[in-house]
Design a protein around this motif. Structure first.
Motif, PDB file in Angstrom:
ATOM      1  N   GLU A 125     -11.393 -12.110   4.123  1.00 49.16           N
ATOM      2  CA  GLU A 125     -11.607 -13.554   4.155  1.00 49.16           C
ATOM      3  C   GLU A 125     -12.218 -14.077   2.865  1.00 49.16           C
ATOM      4  N   ALA A 126     -12.895 -13.206   2.117  1.00 49.61           N
ATOM      5  CA  ALA A 126     -13.515 -13.634   0.866  1.00 49.61           C
ATOM      6  C   ALA A 126     -12.478 -14.154  -0.129  1.00 49.61           C
ATOM      7  N   ASN A 127     -11.259 -13.643  -0.070  1.00 52.35           N
ATOM      8  CA  ASN A 127     -10.158 -14.161  -0.901  1.00 52.35           C
ATOM      9  C   ASN A 127      -8.992 -14.505   0.022  1.00 52.35           C
ATOM     10  N   LEU A 128      -9.278 -15.324   1.018  1.00 53.34           N
ATOM     11  CA  LEU A 128      -8.320 -15.567   2.089  1.00 53.34           C
ATOM     12  C   LEU A 128      -7.019 -16.175   1.581  1.00 53.34           C
ATOM     13  N   LYS A 129      -7.118 -17.211   0.795  1.00 49.77           N
ATOM     14  CA  LYS A 129      -5.915 -17.889   0.317  1.00 49.77           C
ATOM     15  C   LYS A 129      -5.012 -16.941  -0.461  1.00 49.77           C
ATOM     16  N   GLY A 130      -5.618 -16.169  -1.359  1.00 52.96           N
ATOM     17  CA  GLY A 130      -4.841 -15.228  -2.164  1.00 52.96           C
ATOM     18  C   GLY A 130      -4.238 -14.110  -1.333  1.00 52.96           C
ATOM     19  N   ASN A 131      -5.011 -13.576  -0.396  1.00 53.94           N
ATOM     20  CA  ASN A 131      -4.528 -12.477   0.435  1.00 53.94           C
ATOM     21  C   ASN A 131      -3.385 -12.909   1.351  1.00 53.94           C
ATOM     22  N   LEU A 132      -3.526 -14.095   1.941  1.00 52.72           N
ATOM     23  CA  LEU A 132      -2.475 -14.573   2.837  1.00 52.72           C
ATOM     24  C   LEU A 132      -1.205 -14.930   2.071  1.00 52.72           C
ATOM     25  N   PHE A 133      -1.364 -15.528   0.892  1.00 54.16           N
ATOM     26  CA  PHE A 133      -0.179 -15.859   0.096  1.00 54.16           C
ATOM     27  C   PHE A 133       0.552 -14.587  -0.339  1.00 54.16           C
ATOM     28  N   LYS A 134      -0.214 -13.599  -0.760  1.00 49.08           N
ATOM     29  CA  LYS A 134       0.387 -12.331  -1.175  1.00 49.08           C
ATOM     30  C   LYS A 134       1.162 -11.693  -0.026  1.00 49.08           C
ATOM     31  N   LEU A 135       0.573 -11.709   1.154  1.00 49.34           N
ATOM     32  CA  LEU A 135       1.234 -11.118   2.319  1.00 49.34           C
ATOM     33  C   LEU A 135       2.504 -11.897   2.668  1.00 49.34           C
ATOM     34  N   TRP A 136       2.399 -13.229   2.703  1.00 48.02           N
ATOM     35  CA  TRP A 136       3.580 -14.054   3.001  1.00 48.02           C
ATOM     36  C   TRP A 136       4.683 -13.824   1.974  1.00 48.02           C
ATOM     37  N   ASN A 137       4.305 -13.757   0.712  1.00 42.92           N
ATOM     38  CA  ASN A 137       5.282 -13.592  -0.363  1.00 42.92           C
ATOM     39  C   ASN A 137       6.029 -12.269  -0.233  1.00 42.92           C
ATOM     40  N   ARG A 138       5.282 -11.203   0.073  1.00 36.32           N
ATOM     41  CA  ARG A 138       5.903  -9.883   0.190  1.00 36.32           C
ATOM     42  C   ARG A 138       6.766  -9.787   1.451  1.00 36.32           C
ATOM     43  N   MET A 139       6.277 -10.350   2.554  1.00 35.38           N
ATOM     44  CA  MET A 139       7.081 -10.316   3.777  1.00 35.38           C
ATOM     45  C   MET A 139       8.352 -11.153   3.622  1.00 35.38           C
ATOM     46  N   SER A 140       8.242 -12.304   2.997  1.00 35.15           N
ATOM     47  CA  SER A 140       9.404 -13.192   2.828  1.00 35.15           C
ATOM     48  C   SER A 140      10.448 -12.604   1.896  1.00 35.15           C
ATOM     49  N   SER A 141       9.985 -11.800   0.944  1.00 35.40           N
ATOM     50  CA  SER A 141      10.915 -11.188  -0.005  1.00 35.40           C
ATOM     51  C   SER A 141      11.494  -9.873   0.505  1.00 35.40           C
ATOM     52  N   GLY A 142      10.931  -9.355   1.599  1.00 34.40           N
ATOM     53  CA  GLY A 142      11.398  -8.083   2.150  1.00 34.40           C
ATOM     54  C   GLY A 142      10.772  -6.874   1.510  1.00 34.40           C
ATOM     55  N   SER A 143       9.781  -7.100   0.642  1.00 32.61           N
ATOM     56  CA  SER A 143       9.183  -5.977  -0.090  1.00 32.61           C
ATOM     57  C   SER A 143       7.921  -5.429   0.568  1.00 32.61           C
ATOM     58  N   TYR A 144       7.520  -6.012   1.688  1.00 30.31           N
ATOM     59  CA  TYR A 144       6.286  -5.543   2.322  1.00 30.31           C
ATOM     60  C   TYR A 144       6.517  -4.182   2.978  1.00 30.31           C
ATOM     61  N   MET A 145       5.685  -3.225   2.594  1.00 29.01           N
ATOM     62  CA  MET A 145       5.742  -1.878   3.158  1.00 29.01           C
ATOM     63  C   MET A 145       4.396  -1.577   3.814  1.00 29.01           C
ATOM     64  N   PRO A 146       4.355  -1.380   5.117  1.00 32.31           N
ATOM     65  CA  PRO A 146       3.086  -1.125   5.800  1.00 32.31           C
ATOM     66  C   PRO A 146       2.429   0.149   5.296  1.00 32.31           C
ATOM     67  N   PRO A 147       1.114   0.119   5.053  1.00 36.74           N
ATOM     68  CA  PRO A 147       0.400   1.345   4.689  1.00 36.74           C
ATOM     69  C   PRO A 147       0.225   2.236   5.907  1.00 36.74           C
ATOM     70  N   PRO A 148      -0.172   3.488   5.721  1.00 35.73           N
ATOM     71  CA  PRO A 148      -0.417   4.359   6.880  1.00 35.73           C
ATOM     72  C   PRO A 148      -1.492   3.770   7.793  1.00 35.73           C
ATOM     73  N   VAL A 149      -1.364   4.025   9.087  1.00 37.93           N
ATOM     74  CA  VAL A 149      -2.425   3.630  10.006  1.00 37.93           C
ATOM     75  C   VAL A 149      -3.509   4.703   9.985  1.00 37.93           C
ATOM     76  N   MET A 150      -4.734   4.297  10.242  1.00 41.08           N
ATOM     77  CA  MET A 150      -5.850   5.236  10.215  1.00 41.08           C
ATOM     78  C   MET A 150      -6.077   5.818  11.604  1.00 41.08           C
ATOM     79  N   GLY A 151      -5.932   7.127  11.736  1.00 38.62           N
ATOM     80  CA  GLY A 151      -6.132   7.785  13.017  1.00 38.62           C
ATOM     81  C   GLY A 151      -7.607   7.916  13.343  1.00 38.62           C
ATOM     82  N   VAL A 152      -7.994   7.433  14.509  1.00 39.12           N
ATOM     83  CA  VAL A 152      -9.383   7.510  14.967  1.00 39.12           C
ATOM     84  C   VAL A 152      -9.388   8.116  16.358  1.00 39.12           C
ATOM     85  N   ALA A 153     -10.098   9.224  16.519  1.00 37.88           N
ATOM     86  CA  ALA A 153     -10.170   9.907  17.810  1.00 37.88           C
ATOM     87  C   ALA A 153     -11.231   9.256  18.684  1.00 37.88           C
TER      88      ALA A 153
END
Length: 413
Positions: free
Chosen positions: A41-69
Motif C-alpha cells: 500500500e505504501a506505493n499503491l498507485k504504482g503497484n496496481l498500475f504495474k499489475l494491471w499493465n502486466r495482466m492486460s498485456s498478457g505478460s503477468y507470470m505468477p510467482p511461486p506460492v509460499m508453502g506453510v505447514a
C-alpha cells in the motif's frame, strides 16, 4: 485509441481496484517476496498500475506460492500455499470476473465458499434431514486441493467462460510451483493450492460436476449436502447407503479422486424412535457432532433427539488456543485489558458453536473462567491459595458487569 484498447486483454482498471480493496480487507500475511499489505500500500498507485499493465498485456507470470505447514484438527499437518500480495490482487480480479459465471450454475445444496451461503445453513439443513432419514453416508475427499486433475478442471473452466485472460491466468496459477518450508521449490502438475484466492471457486467447480450434478442425476431421490470436500447423503435404509458408497467410490475414482477411508462411513441416526444397533451413531460436520442428545417436548417429557453440538475435536482445538494465550502470565494487565483482547475470539466461538445445543459450551465457559481465576491468583497475593475467594470475586464482577467477557452473556460464573 486508448491505452486500454491497445492491450491484448481488456481488463478494467476498476476491477483491479476492487480486487485490491477485498485483499486489504481480508488482510493476510506476506508471500514468498516478503511484501506485506502495508508495504504494498505504501506505493499503491504504482503497484496496481504495474499489475494491471502486466495482466492486460498478457505478460503477468505468477510467482511461486509460499508453502506453510499448519496443524490439522485430526492430527498431522497440511501445507497451505500463500500467494504474494500482488498475486492475491490478480487472483481476486479473476475471481470477480469468473465467480458470477459459475455461481449461477451451482446447486443450492452446495454451501462451501459461496456468497450468501453459510456453514450454519448447512448444519440446520442437515439437522432437519437427519430427523427425516434414518441413515447418513458421511464422506470426505482425500487431499482434494492437491489431487484435482488439471485437464478436467480446465475443461470445466472453459465450459463456463470464453474470456481468454481468465483462462490464461487460471492455467498459470495451476502451473505455479510451491516454495516448500524446507527451502526447496516443488513443481506442481495437479491440484490447486489450498490458500489461493481462486482455489475455492475452482475446487467447487470441479466438485459441482464430479459430485453435485452426478448424484442429482444418478440418485435424484437422495437429499445431499456438501461443504467443500465434506459431504453428506441421507438415505432411508442401510442397503441404500451401502450401495451409494460403492457407487461413490467408483465415481470419484473416475474423476481422479479418492474417498478418505478414515472419514467416510455410514451412520445410523439413533434416537428415541430408532433403536437398532449399529457401530456408527455419530458424525462430525463443520465443527459440530451429530448424535443422540437429551431433549424435552412441550409437556416436559424427556426423550433422545439426534442433534448437532460443538464437537470434541473443536473443543480440543479451542482449548489449545486458550492455553497458547497464557492468560495466567499476563499479570501486568487488568481484567478489562484481557477482555478487550480476548473477547473478539471468544465471541466468535460462542456465536458459531452456540447456534446449536448451546449447553454443550458450558464446560468451555468454565474452562475460560478457571483461566481467569488462575490469572487473579497470580496477580493478587490475597487470592494466592484461596480458590473459593477468587471465584466469589469473579462472580461479583460478573454480576456488576455481565457483558465484560463475551461468554458471560451465555453462562454466568
Amino acid at each position: 485509441m486508448t491505452e486500454a484498447k491497445r492491450k491484448p486483454f481488456d481488463i478494467p482498471k476498476a476491477k483491479i481496484w476492487e480486487a485490491w480493496k477485498q485483499v486489504k480487507s481480508n488482510a493476510g500475511s506476506a508471500g514468498i517476496d516478503g511484501q506485506t499489505i502495508e508495504a504494498f500500500e505504501a506505493n499503491l498507485k504504482g503497484n496496481l498500475f504495474k499489475l494491471w499493465n502486466r495482466m492486460s498485456s498478457g505478460s503477468y507470470m505468477p510467482p511461486p506460492v509460499m508453502g506453510v505447514a499448519i496443524p490439522k484438527k485430526s492430527g498431522g499437518q497440511r501445507v497451505l500455499g500463500i500467494p504474494c500480495v500482488a498475486d492475491r490482487v490478480a487472483q481476486t480480479a479473476v475471481k470477480l470476473t469468473f465467480e458470477p459465471l459459475v455461481e449461477s450454475a451451482f446447486l443450492p445444496d452446495s454451501f462451501g465458499y459461496r456468497p450468501n451461503k453459510s456453514a450454519h445453513q448447512a448444519v440446520e439443513l442437515t439437522k432437519k434431514r437427519c430427523w427425516q432419514h434414518d441413515w447418513v453416508l458421511e464422506f470426505d475427499i482425500k487431499g482434494l486441493f492437491d489431487n484435482i486433475p488439471r485437464d478436467l478442471l480446465l475443461k470445466a473452466v472453459r465450459h463456463h467462460t470464453s474470456t481468454n485472460w481468465v483462462v490464461l491466468y487460471i492455467t498459470r496459477w495451476l502451473d505455479a510451483p510451491m516454495a516448500m518450508p524446507d527451502g526447496t521449490v516443488k513443481p506442481r502438475f495437479m491440484g490447486t493450492p489450498q490458500g489461493g484466492v481462486i482455489s475455492p471457486v475452482l475446487s467447487n467447480l470441479f466438485l459441482h460436476y464430479a459430485f453435485d450434478v452426478w448424484i442429482t442425476t444418478k440418485h435424484g431421490t437422495l437429499p445431499w449436502c456438501r461443504y467443500a470436500d465434506d459431504g453428506l447423503v441421507h438415505c432411508k435404509t442401510f442397503d441404500e447407503a451401502n450401495m451409494l458408497l460403492k457407487d461413490l467410490h467408483e465415481r470419484f475414482k473416475e474423476c481422479g479422486l479418492e474417498l478418505h477411508p478414515g472419514k467416510t462411513k455410514i451412520v445410523y441416526c439413533k434416537d428415541s424412535n430408532r433403536t437398532k444397533q449399529w457401530e456408527n451413531t455419530c458424525f462430525d460436520f463443520l465443527g459440530f457432532s451429530f448424535r443422540a442428545r437429551s431433549a424435552a417436548n412441550q409437556s416436559g417429557i424427556a426423550f433422545s433427539s439426534f442433534q448437532p453440538a460443538v464437537s470434541r475435536s473443536s473443543l480440543k482445538a479451542i482449548k489449545q488456543t486458550i492455553r497458547g494465550w497464557k492468560i495466567h502470565a499476563k499479570t501486568s494487565e487488568s481484567l478489562q485489558d484481557l477482555a478487550k483482547v480476548l473477547n473478539p475470539v471468544i465471541r466468535g466461538w460462542f456465536q458459531y458453536y452456540g447456534r446449536f445445543y448451546r449447553t454443550a459450551l458450558q464446560l468451555l465457559a468454565k474452562h475460560l473462567d478457571d483461566r481467569l481465576a488462575k490469572w487473579a491468583r497470580r496477580k493478587f497475593k490475597s487470592f494466592k491459595n484461596r480458590r473459593n475467594a477468587v471465584n466469589n470475586w469473579l462472580r461479583g464482577i460478573c454480576k456488576e458487569n455481565p457483558k465484560l467477557f463475551a461468554h458471560w452473556q451465555y453462562f454466568r460464573v
